[in-house]
Design an enzyme around this catalytic site. Structure first.
Site, PDB file in Angstrom:
ATOM      1  CB  THR A  63      30.893   8.228 -40.502  1.00  0.00           C
ATOM      2  OG1 THR A  63      31.758   9.180 -41.127  1.00  0.00           O
ATOM      3  CG2 THR A  63      30.018   8.905 -39.463  1.00  0.00           C
ATOM      4  CD  GLU A  64      36.388   7.783 -41.327  1.00  0.00           C
ATOM      5  OE1 GLU A  64      35.167   7.735 -41.536  1.00  0.00           O
ATOM      6  OE2 GLU A  64      37.225   7.958 -42.221  1.00  0.00           O
ATOM      7  CG  ASN A  65      32.080  12.420 -38.128  1.00  0.00           C
ATOM      8  OD1 ASN A  65      32.058  11.537 -38.973  1.00  0.00           O
ATOM      9  ND2 ASN A  65      31.102  13.272 -37.963  1.00  0.00           N
ATOM     10  N   GLY A  66      32.254   9.592 -35.350  1.00  0.00           N
ATOM     11  CA  GLY A  66      31.502   9.163 -34.185  1.00  0.00           C
ATOM     12  C   GLY A  66      30.037   8.893 -34.387  1.00  0.00           C
TER      13      GLY A  66
ATOM     14  CB  SER B  53      35.045   6.757 -33.737  1.00  0.00           C
ATOM     15  OG  SER B  53      34.770   6.558 -35.102  1.00  0.00           O
TER      16      SER B  53
END
Lengths: 239, 230
Positions: free
Chosen positions: B54-57, B96
Protein backbone atom coordinates in the site's frame (compact mmCIF):
# COMPACT_ATOMS: atom_id res chain seq x y z
CA UNK A 1 22.78 24.60 22.22
CA UNK A 2 19.84 22.30 22.78
CA UNK A 3 17.38 21.11 20.18
CA UNK A 4 14.78 20.50 22.84
CA UNK A 5 11.92 22.96 23.00
CA UNK A 6 9.89 23.31 26.21
CA UNK A 7 6.51 23.46 24.49
CA UNK A 8 4.78 23.16 21.13
CA UNK A 9 4.05 26.92 21.31
CA UNK A 10 7.77 27.67 21.65
CA UNK A 11 8.63 25.17 18.94
CA UNK A 12 6.57 26.94 16.27
CA UNK A 13 6.99 30.53 17.52
CA UNK A 14 9.37 31.59 14.69
CA UNK A 15 7.23 30.56 11.72
CA UNK A 16 6.47 33.78 9.78
CA UNK A 17 3.65 34.85 7.48
CA UNK A 18 3.99 33.45 3.98
CA UNK A 19 6.10 30.46 5.04
CA UNK A 20 6.09 27.24 3.01
CA UNK A 21 5.54 24.40 5.48
CA UNK A 22 5.70 20.64 5.02
CA UNK A 23 3.43 18.75 7.38
CA UNK A 24 4.10 15.05 7.84
CA UNK A 25 1.52 12.31 8.04
CA UNK A 26 -0.81 10.48 5.72
CA UNK A 27 -4.36 11.09 6.81
CA UNK A 28 -4.07 10.97 10.59
CA UNK A 29 -1.25 8.43 10.65
CA UNK A 30 1.93 10.25 11.67
CA UNK A 31 0.27 13.68 11.63
CA UNK A 32 1.72 16.21 14.12
CA UNK A 33 -1.66 17.44 15.37
CA UNK A 34 -0.32 19.28 18.43
CA UNK A 35 2.20 21.32 16.39
CA UNK A 36 -0.55 22.22 13.91
CA UNK A 37 -2.91 23.27 16.69
CA UNK A 38 -0.18 25.38 18.27
CA UNK A 39 0.10 27.27 14.98
CA UNK A 40 -3.65 27.85 15.00
CA UNK A 41 -3.52 29.09 18.61
CA UNK A 42 -0.82 31.58 17.65
CA UNK A 43 -2.76 32.76 14.61
CA UNK A 44 -5.90 33.29 16.70
CA UNK A 45 -3.98 35.25 19.31
CA UNK A 46 -1.78 37.35 17.00
CA UNK A 47 -3.08 37.07 13.40
CA UNK A 48 0.13 35.33 12.41
CA UNK A 49 1.30 33.20 10.70
CA UNK A 50 -1.00 33.71 7.74
CA UNK A 51 -0.88 33.19 3.98
CA UNK A 52 0.91 29.88 4.44
CA UNK A 53 1.67 27.33 1.75
CA UNK A 54 1.19 23.81 3.11
CA UNK A 55 2.63 20.60 1.69
CA UNK A 56 0.91 17.37 2.71
CA UNK A 57 -0.55 14.40 0.88
CA UNK A 58 -4.08 15.57 1.64
CA UNK A 59 -5.84 18.82 2.44
CA UNK A 60 -7.20 18.08 5.88
CA UNK A 61 -10.11 16.17 7.32
CA UNK A 62 -13.02 17.28 9.46
CA UNK A 63 -12.47 20.42 11.53
CA UNK A 64 -9.11 19.68 13.13
CA UNK A 65 -5.45 19.73 12.04
CA UNK A 66 -4.83 21.05 8.51
CA UNK A 67 -8.59 21.41 7.89
CA UNK A 68 -8.82 23.70 10.93
CA UNK A 69 -5.89 25.78 9.61
CA UNK A 70 -7.73 26.16 6.30
CA UNK A 71 -11.00 27.06 8.06
CA UNK A 72 -9.17 29.62 10.19
CA UNK A 73 -8.00 31.34 6.98
CA UNK A 74 -4.25 30.83 7.51
CA UNK A 75 -3.59 28.93 4.30
CA UNK A 76 -3.17 30.50 0.86
CA UNK A 77 -2.07 27.41 -1.04
CA UNK A 78 -2.01 23.63 -0.74
CA UNK A 79 0.50 21.40 -2.51
CA UNK A 80 -0.87 17.86 -2.29
CA UNK A 81 -1.89 14.74 -4.20
CA UNK A 82 -5.36 14.02 -2.88
CA UNK A 83 -7.36 16.96 -1.50
CA UNK A 84 -10.70 15.20 -2.07
CA UNK A 85 -11.24 12.93 0.92
CA UNK A 86 -14.38 11.96 2.80
CA UNK A 87 -14.40 14.90 5.23
CA UNK A 88 -12.55 17.55 3.22
CA UNK A 89 -15.25 20.23 3.26
CA UNK A 90 -12.88 22.85 4.69
CA UNK A 91 -10.61 22.70 1.64
CA UNK A 92 -13.40 22.04 -0.87
CA UNK A 93 -15.39 25.13 0.12
CA UNK A 94 -12.38 27.47 -0.06
CA UNK A 95 -11.15 25.93 -3.31
CA UNK A 96 -14.50 26.12 -5.09
CA UNK A 97 -14.86 29.72 -3.86
CA UNK A 98 -11.44 30.54 -5.34
CA UNK A 99 -10.02 31.39 -1.90
CA UNK A 100 -7.21 28.84 -1.83
CA UNK A 101 -4.74 27.79 -4.52
CA UNK A 102 -3.93 24.16 -5.31
CA UNK A 103 -0.87 22.56 -6.85
CA UNK A 104 -1.85 18.96 -7.54
CA UNK A 105 1.10 16.54 -7.60
CA UNK A 106 0.95 12.76 -8.10
CA UNK A 107 1.70 11.06 -4.79
CA UNK A 108 4.95 9.35 -5.82
CA UNK A 109 6.17 12.50 -7.53
CA UNK A 110 5.37 14.50 -4.42
CA UNK A 111 7.43 12.09 -2.31
CA UNK A 112 10.35 12.07 -4.75
CA UNK A 113 10.37 15.87 -5.16
CA UNK A 114 10.66 16.18 -1.39
CA UNK A 115 13.33 13.47 -1.21
CA UNK A 116 15.26 15.15 -4.03
CA UNK A 117 15.23 18.48 -2.20
CA UNK A 118 16.60 16.83 0.93
CA UNK A 119 19.27 15.06 -1.12
CA UNK A 120 20.41 18.13 -3.09
CA UNK A 121 19.06 16.88 -6.44
CA UNK A 122 17.38 19.81 -8.23
CA UNK A 123 15.44 17.75 -10.78
CA UNK A 124 14.80 14.18 -11.89
CA UNK A 125 12.88 12.27 -14.56
CA UNK A 126 9.88 10.08 -13.79
CA UNK A 127 7.45 8.14 -16.01
CA UNK A 128 4.59 9.37 -13.82
CA UNK A 129 2.15 11.78 -15.50
CA UNK A 130 3.73 11.55 -18.98
CA UNK A 131 1.03 12.27 -21.56
CA UNK A 132 -1.40 13.68 -18.96
CA UNK A 133 -2.53 17.19 -18.14
CA UNK A 134 -0.32 17.19 -15.02
CA UNK A 135 2.75 17.07 -17.29
CA UNK A 136 1.75 20.12 -19.33
CA UNK A 137 4.55 22.66 -19.54
CA UNK A 138 7.16 20.25 -18.16
CA UNK A 139 10.11 19.05 -20.24
CA UNK A 140 10.06 15.38 -21.23
CA UNK A 141 12.79 13.14 -22.57
CA UNK A 142 13.17 9.60 -23.88
CA UNK A 143 15.40 7.18 -22.01
CA UNK A 144 15.89 3.65 -23.37
CA UNK A 145 12.78 3.91 -25.51
CA UNK A 146 10.39 5.23 -22.87
CA UNK A 147 9.22 8.79 -22.15
CA UNK A 148 9.82 10.53 -18.85
CA UNK A 149 8.80 13.88 -17.37
CA UNK A 150 11.22 16.23 -15.63
CA UNK A 151 10.19 17.23 -12.14
CA UNK A 152 11.84 19.73 -9.80
CA UNK A 153 12.76 19.36 -6.18
CA UNK A 154 10.32 20.66 -3.58
CA UNK A 155 11.75 22.53 -0.60
CA UNK A 156 10.18 24.17 2.40
CA UNK A 157 11.03 26.76 5.00
CA UNK A 158 9.76 24.52 7.80
CA UNK A 159 8.78 20.90 8.29
CA UNK A 160 6.48 19.78 11.08
CA UNK A 161 6.90 16.06 11.67
CA UNK A 162 5.74 13.48 14.20
CA UNK A 163 8.13 10.90 15.59
CA UNK A 164 7.49 8.18 18.15
CA UNK A 165 10.77 7.98 20.07
CA UNK A 166 13.09 10.94 19.87
CA UNK A 167 16.27 11.91 21.65
CA UNK A 168 17.94 15.20 22.50
CA UNK A 169 20.20 14.80 19.45
CA UNK A 170 17.13 14.90 17.21
CA UNK A 171 17.19 11.23 16.24
CA UNK A 172 13.72 9.90 15.48
CA UNK A 173 11.78 6.68 15.10
CA UNK A 174 8.24 6.37 13.81
CA UNK A 175 5.29 4.32 14.95
CA UNK A 176 3.80 1.74 12.54
CA UNK A 177 2.75 3.34 9.23
CA UNK A 178 3.17 6.82 10.74
CA UNK A 179 6.52 7.06 8.94
CA UNK A 180 5.11 7.91 5.46
CA UNK A 181 6.24 11.42 4.44
CA UNK A 182 7.85 12.34 7.79
CA UNK A 183 11.48 11.24 7.14
CA UNK A 184 11.44 12.87 3.68
CA UNK A 185 10.07 16.16 4.91
CA UNK A 186 12.54 16.22 7.80
CA UNK A 187 15.33 16.30 5.17
CA UNK A 188 13.80 18.88 2.85
CA UNK A 189 13.11 21.90 5.06
CA UNK A 190 15.40 24.67 6.27
CA UNK A 191 14.11 24.08 9.78
CA UNK A 192 12.55 20.81 10.92
CA UNK A 193 10.44 20.71 14.06
CA UNK A 194 9.59 17.27 15.44
CA UNK A 195 7.04 16.38 18.06
CA UNK A 196 7.80 13.02 19.65
CA UNK A 197 5.80 10.83 21.97
CA UNK A 198 8.85 9.85 24.07
CA UNK A 199 11.88 12.11 24.44
CA UNK A 200 15.05 10.62 25.86
CA UNK A 201 18.72 11.36 26.37
CA UNK A 202 21.16 10.68 23.53
CA UNK A 203 21.66 6.90 23.49
CA UNK A 204 18.08 6.15 24.47
CA UNK A 205 17.44 5.03 20.88
CA UNK A 206 19.72 2.25 19.65
CA UNK A 207 21.71 3.63 16.69
CA UNK A 208 20.52 0.88 14.37
CA UNK A 209 16.91 1.72 15.22
CA UNK A 210 17.22 5.41 14.25
CA UNK A 211 15.19 6.18 11.14
CA UNK A 212 15.73 9.92 10.86
CA UNK A 213 19.26 10.88 12.01
CA UNK A 214 19.37 13.99 14.15
CA UNK A 215 21.26 16.02 11.52
CA UNK A 216 17.90 16.52 9.79
CA UNK A 217 16.08 17.75 12.90
CA UNK A 218 16.45 21.23 14.42
CA UNK A 219 13.83 21.26 17.18
CA UNK A 220 12.36 18.42 19.26
CA UNK A 221 9.41 18.77 21.58
CA UNK A 222 7.78 16.05 23.63
CA UNK A 223 4.03 15.49 23.32
CA UNK A 224 3.64 12.42 25.45
CA UNK A 225 0.07 11.46 24.61
CA UNK A 226 -0.56 12.76 21.11
CA UNK A 227 -4.06 13.02 19.74
CA UNK A 228 -5.03 10.89 16.80
CA UNK A 229 -6.69 12.75 13.92
CA UNK A 230 -9.01 9.88 13.03
CA UNK A 231 -10.42 9.73 16.56
CA UNK A 232 -10.92 13.52 16.64
CA UNK A 233 -12.76 13.43 13.30
CA UNK A 234 -14.91 10.47 14.39
CA UNK A 235 -15.93 12.19 17.60
CA UNK A 236 -16.75 15.39 15.73
CA UNK A 237 -14.15 17.56 17.44
CA UNK A 238 -13.91 21.09 16.08
CA UNK A 239 -10.63 22.86 16.77
CA UNK B 1 -30.44 -13.55 -30.25
CA UNK B 2 -29.42 -15.30 -27.07
CA UNK B 3 -31.57 -12.96 -25.00
CA UNK B 4 -28.62 -11.66 -22.95
CA UNK B 5 -29.75 -8.82 -20.70
CA UNK B 6 -26.79 -6.49 -20.28
CA UNK B 7 -27.79 -4.98 -16.96
CA UNK B 8 -29.17 -8.15 -15.32
CA UNK B 9 -26.87 -10.89 -16.56
CA UNK B 10 -23.53 -9.14 -16.17
CA UNK B 11 -21.11 -9.95 -13.34
CA UNK B 12 -21.33 -8.03 -10.06
CA UNK B 13 -18.25 -6.21 -8.79
CA UNK B 14 -17.61 -9.09 -6.38
CA UNK B 15 -17.75 -11.55 -9.26
CA UNK B 16 -15.36 -9.44 -11.34
CA UNK B 17 -13.03 -9.32 -8.32
CA UNK B 18 -13.28 -13.12 -7.98
CA UNK B 19 -12.28 -13.54 -11.64
CA UNK B 20 -9.34 -11.17 -11.27
CA UNK B 21 -8.24 -13.02 -8.13
CA UNK B 22 -7.92 -16.29 -10.09
CA UNK B 23 -4.90 -14.72 -11.84
CA UNK B 24 -3.06 -13.76 -8.63
CA UNK B 25 0.32 -15.47 -8.81
CA UNK B 26 1.93 -17.35 -5.95
CA UNK B 27 4.80 -15.35 -4.46
CA UNK B 28 3.75 -12.08 -6.10
CA UNK B 29 3.80 -8.51 -4.78
CA UNK B 30 0.54 -6.74 -5.55
CA UNK B 31 -1.00 -3.29 -5.14
CA UNK B 32 -4.80 -3.16 -5.18
CA UNK B 33 -6.34 0.27 -5.76
CA UNK B 34 -8.70 1.81 -3.24
CA UNK B 35 -12.33 0.69 -3.45
CA UNK B 36 -13.38 -1.94 -5.97
CA UNK B 37 -9.89 -3.41 -6.67
CA UNK B 38 -9.40 -4.02 -2.93
CA UNK B 39 -12.16 -6.67 -3.10
CA UNK B 40 -9.80 -8.95 -5.05
CA UNK B 41 -7.91 -9.84 -1.86
CA UNK B 42 -11.06 -11.43 -0.42
CA UNK B 43 -11.02 -14.00 -3.23
CA UNK B 44 -7.31 -14.83 -3.17
CA UNK B 45 -7.16 -18.56 -4.04
CA UNK B 46 -5.98 -20.91 -1.28
CA UNK B 47 -2.41 -22.04 -1.45
CA UNK B 48 -1.15 -18.88 -3.13
CA UNK B 49 0.98 -16.52 -1.11
CA UNK B 50 0.49 -12.87 -2.11
CA UNK B 51 2.14 -9.88 -0.42
CA UNK B 52 0.07 -6.70 -0.63
CA UNK B 53 1.67 -3.26 -0.95
CA UNK B 54 0.00 0.00 0.00
CA UNK B 55 1.28 3.41 -1.05
CA UNK B 56 1.63 4.87 2.43
CA UNK B 57 4.46 2.52 3.28
CA UNK B 58 3.35 -0.99 4.23
CA UNK B 59 4.16 -4.35 2.64
CA UNK B 60 2.43 -7.47 3.91
CA UNK B 61 -0.82 -6.20 5.36
CA UNK B 62 -3.77 -8.46 6.05
CA UNK B 63 -7.44 -8.16 6.78
CA UNK B 64 -9.18 -5.25 8.47
CA UNK B 65 -9.17 -5.42 12.28
CA UNK B 66 -12.37 -5.99 14.23
CA UNK B 67 -14.29 -2.84 15.11
CA UNK B 68 -12.78 -1.30 18.21
CA UNK B 69 -9.40 -2.97 17.53
CA UNK B 70 -8.21 -0.30 15.07
CA UNK B 71 -4.88 1.44 15.53
CA UNK B 72 -5.09 4.60 13.42
CA UNK B 73 -1.35 4.75 12.88
CA UNK B 74 -1.80 1.47 10.97
CA UNK B 75 -3.83 2.28 7.87
CA UNK B 76 -3.75 1.70 4.13
CA UNK B 77 -3.83 4.21 1.28
CA UNK B 78 -7.62 4.30 1.55
CA UNK B 79 -7.18 5.48 5.19
CA UNK B 80 -8.76 2.23 6.38
CA UNK B 81 -7.40 0.42 9.43
CA UNK B 82 -5.41 -2.71 8.57
CA UNK B 83 -3.58 -5.53 10.33
CA UNK B 84 -0.15 -6.96 9.53
CA UNK B 85 0.76 -10.43 8.33
CA UNK B 86 3.98 -12.11 9.56
CA UNK B 87 6.90 -10.70 7.57
CA UNK B 88 5.34 -7.25 7.07
CA UNK B 89 7.50 -4.14 6.80
CA UNK B 90 7.20 -0.35 6.99
CA UNK B 91 9.03 2.20 4.84
CA UNK B 92 8.77 5.86 3.89
CA UNK B 93 6.87 7.23 0.90
CA UNK B 94 9.87 7.57 -1.43
CA UNK B 95 10.79 3.91 -0.92
CA UNK B 96 7.15 2.98 -1.38
CA UNK B 97 7.01 4.62 -4.80
CA UNK B 98 10.44 3.26 -5.67
CA UNK B 99 8.79 -0.16 -5.32
CA UNK B 100 6.09 1.05 -7.73
CA UNK B 101 8.06 2.85 -10.45
CA UNK B 102 11.17 0.74 -10.03
CA UNK B 103 9.49 -2.35 -11.44
CA UNK B 104 9.38 -4.28 -8.18
CA UNK B 105 5.63 -4.92 -8.08
CA UNK B 106 4.27 -7.84 -10.07
CA UNK B 107 0.76 -6.46 -10.40
CA UNK B 108 -1.19 -3.25 -9.86
CA UNK B 109 -4.98 -3.27 -10.19
CA UNK B 110 -6.96 -0.08 -10.67
CA UNK B 111 -10.47 1.06 -11.52
CA UNK B 112 -11.30 2.93 -14.73
CA UNK B 113 -13.59 5.44 -16.35
CA UNK B 114 -12.22 4.47 -19.76
CA UNK B 115 -9.57 2.14 -21.18
CA UNK B 116 -8.35 2.58 -24.76
CA UNK B 117 -7.24 -0.22 -27.06
CA UNK B 118 -3.62 0.98 -26.87
CA UNK B 119 -3.65 0.68 -23.06
CA UNK B 120 -4.30 4.33 -22.22
CA UNK B 121 -6.16 4.66 -18.92
CA UNK B 122 -8.50 7.42 -17.72
CA UNK B 123 -9.46 6.96 -14.09
CA UNK B 124 -8.86 10.14 -12.11
CA UNK B 125 -11.35 12.77 -13.28
CA UNK B 126 -14.09 13.11 -15.83
CA UNK B 127 -13.99 16.82 -16.52
CA UNK B 128 -12.63 20.11 -15.25
CA UNK B 129 -15.26 20.71 -12.56
CA UNK B 130 -14.95 20.08 -8.85
CA UNK B 131 -11.83 19.43 -6.82
CA UNK B 132 -9.21 17.43 -8.72
CA UNK B 133 -7.43 14.62 -6.84
CA UNK B 134 -4.95 12.15 -8.30
CA UNK B 135 -3.33 10.34 -5.36
CA UNK B 136 -1.01 7.56 -6.46
CA UNK B 137 -2.88 6.47 -9.61
CA UNK B 138 -0.49 8.13 -12.09
CA UNK B 139 2.47 6.44 -10.37
CA UNK B 140 0.88 3.01 -10.02
CA UNK B 141 0.29 2.62 -13.75
CA UNK B 142 4.05 2.73 -14.34
CA UNK B 143 6.47 0.06 -13.28
CA UNK B 144 4.35 -2.90 -12.23
CA UNK B 145 4.97 -5.91 -14.49
CA UNK B 146 1.23 -6.18 -15.12
CA UNK B 147 -1.25 -3.30 -14.81
CA UNK B 148 -4.80 -4.59 -14.71
CA UNK B 149 -8.14 -2.82 -14.57
CA UNK B 150 -11.39 -4.03 -13.02
CA UNK B 151 -14.49 -2.30 -14.34
CA UNK B 152 -18.04 -2.60 -15.51
CA UNK B 153 -17.97 -3.24 -19.23
CA UNK B 154 -20.23 -0.25 -19.91
CA UNK B 155 -21.18 3.01 -18.20
CA UNK B 156 -24.39 3.41 -16.20
CA UNK B 157 -26.01 4.68 -19.41
CA UNK B 158 -24.86 1.61 -21.33
CA UNK B 159 -22.09 3.42 -23.24
CA UNK B 160 -18.74 1.74 -23.81
CA UNK B 161 -15.87 2.09 -21.31
CA UNK B 162 -13.50 0.18 -23.58
CA UNK B 163 -12.84 2.62 -26.40
CA UNK B 164 -10.59 3.41 -29.34
CA UNK B 165 -9.36 6.57 -27.65
CA UNK B 166 -10.06 7.96 -24.17
CA UNK B 167 -12.03 11.20 -24.07
CA UNK B 168 -11.57 11.78 -20.32
CA UNK B 169 -8.26 13.13 -18.95
CA UNK B 170 -5.57 10.43 -19.01
CA UNK B 171 -3.99 8.79 -15.98
CA UNK B 172 -1.30 7.11 -18.08
CA UNK B 173 -0.37 6.35 -21.66
CA UNK B 174 -0.22 2.77 -22.97
CA UNK B 175 -0.04 1.32 -19.48
CA UNK B 176 -2.89 -1.21 -19.06
CA UNK B 177 -2.13 -4.85 -19.91
CA UNK B 178 -5.40 -6.62 -18.96
CA UNK B 179 -9.00 -5.61 -18.29
CA UNK B 180 -11.47 -7.63 -16.19
CA UNK B 181 -14.98 -6.43 -16.99
CA UNK B 182 -18.51 -7.44 -16.05
CA UNK B 183 -18.66 -9.39 -19.33
CA UNK B 184 -15.17 -10.42 -20.36
CA UNK B 185 -11.42 -10.65 -19.79
CA UNK B 186 -9.52 -8.69 -22.40
CA UNK B 187 -5.78 -8.33 -22.91
CA UNK B 188 -4.15 -5.34 -24.50
CA UNK B 189 -1.50 -6.42 -26.97
CA UNK B 190 0.13 -4.40 -29.74
CA UNK B 191 -2.45 -1.63 -29.54
CA UNK B 192 -5.47 -3.97 -29.75
CA UNK B 193 -8.08 -5.48 -27.47
CA UNK B 194 -7.65 -9.27 -27.50
CA UNK B 195 -10.58 -11.23 -26.07
CA UNK B 196 -9.48 -14.00 -23.68
CA UNK B 197 -12.63 -14.98 -21.73
CA UNK B 198 -16.28 -14.01 -21.83
CA UNK B 199 -19.52 -14.91 -20.10
CA UNK B 200 -20.92 -17.98 -21.84
CA UNK B 201 -24.37 -16.37 -22.14
CA UNK B 202 -23.26 -13.41 -24.27
CA UNK B 203 -22.55 -13.87 -27.96
CA UNK B 204 -19.48 -12.43 -29.62
CA UNK B 205 -21.73 -10.07 -31.59
CA UNK B 206 -23.47 -8.82 -28.46
CA UNK B 207 -20.13 -8.31 -26.72
CA UNK B 208 -18.69 -6.43 -29.68
CA UNK B 209 -21.80 -4.22 -29.81
CA UNK B 210 -21.13 -2.89 -26.27
CA UNK B 211 -17.38 -2.46 -26.82
CA UNK B 212 -16.15 0.82 -28.29
CA UNK B 213 -13.27 -0.69 -30.27
CA UNK B 214 -12.72 -3.87 -32.22
CA UNK B 215 -12.26 -7.08 -30.19
CA UNK B 216 -9.63 -9.35 -31.68
CA UNK B 217 -9.72 -13.09 -31.19
CA UNK B 218 -6.58 -15.19 -31.05
CA UNK B 219 -7.22 -18.83 -30.30
CA UNK B 220 -9.99 -20.15 -28.12
CA UNK B 221 -12.11 -17.76 -26.01
CA UNK B 222 -12.51 -19.12 -22.49
CA UNK B 223 -15.70 -19.08 -20.42
CA UNK B 224 -16.03 -17.09 -17.20
CA UNK B 225 -17.83 -19.35 -14.74
CA UNK B 226 -18.13 -17.86 -11.27
CA UNK B 227 -18.92 -20.29 -8.41
CA UNK B 228 -22.35 -20.06 -6.80
CA UNK B 229 -22.60 -17.75 -3.81
CA UNK B 230 -20.20 -15.02 -5.00
Amino acid sequence: MTKVSPSVADAIADIPDGAQIMIGGFGGSGAPIELIHALIDRFRATGSPSNLTLINNNAGNGSIGIAAMIKAGMVGKMICSFPRSSNAEAFNEKYLAGEIALELVPQGTLAERIRAAGAGIPAFYTPTSFGTELAEGKPSEEFDGKMYVRERWLKADFALVKGHDGDEAGNLTYRLAGRNFNPLMAMAADRTIAQVSNLGAPGSIAPEAVITPGIFVDVVVEVSEPQQEEMLVRTGVIY
Amino acid sequence: MSGFNLMEDKLSNAQIAWRAAQDLEDGSYVNLGIGFPEMIAKFQPEGRNVTYHTENGVLGFGRAPAEGEEDWDLINAGKKAITLNPGASFFHHADSFAMVRGGHLDLAVLGAYQVAQNGDLANWRVGSKGVPAVGGAMDLVHGARRVAVVTDHVTKDGGPKLVEECTFPLTGVGCVTRVYTSLAVIDIAEGRFVLRDKLPAISLEELQAVTGARLHIEGEVGAIVVPEGI
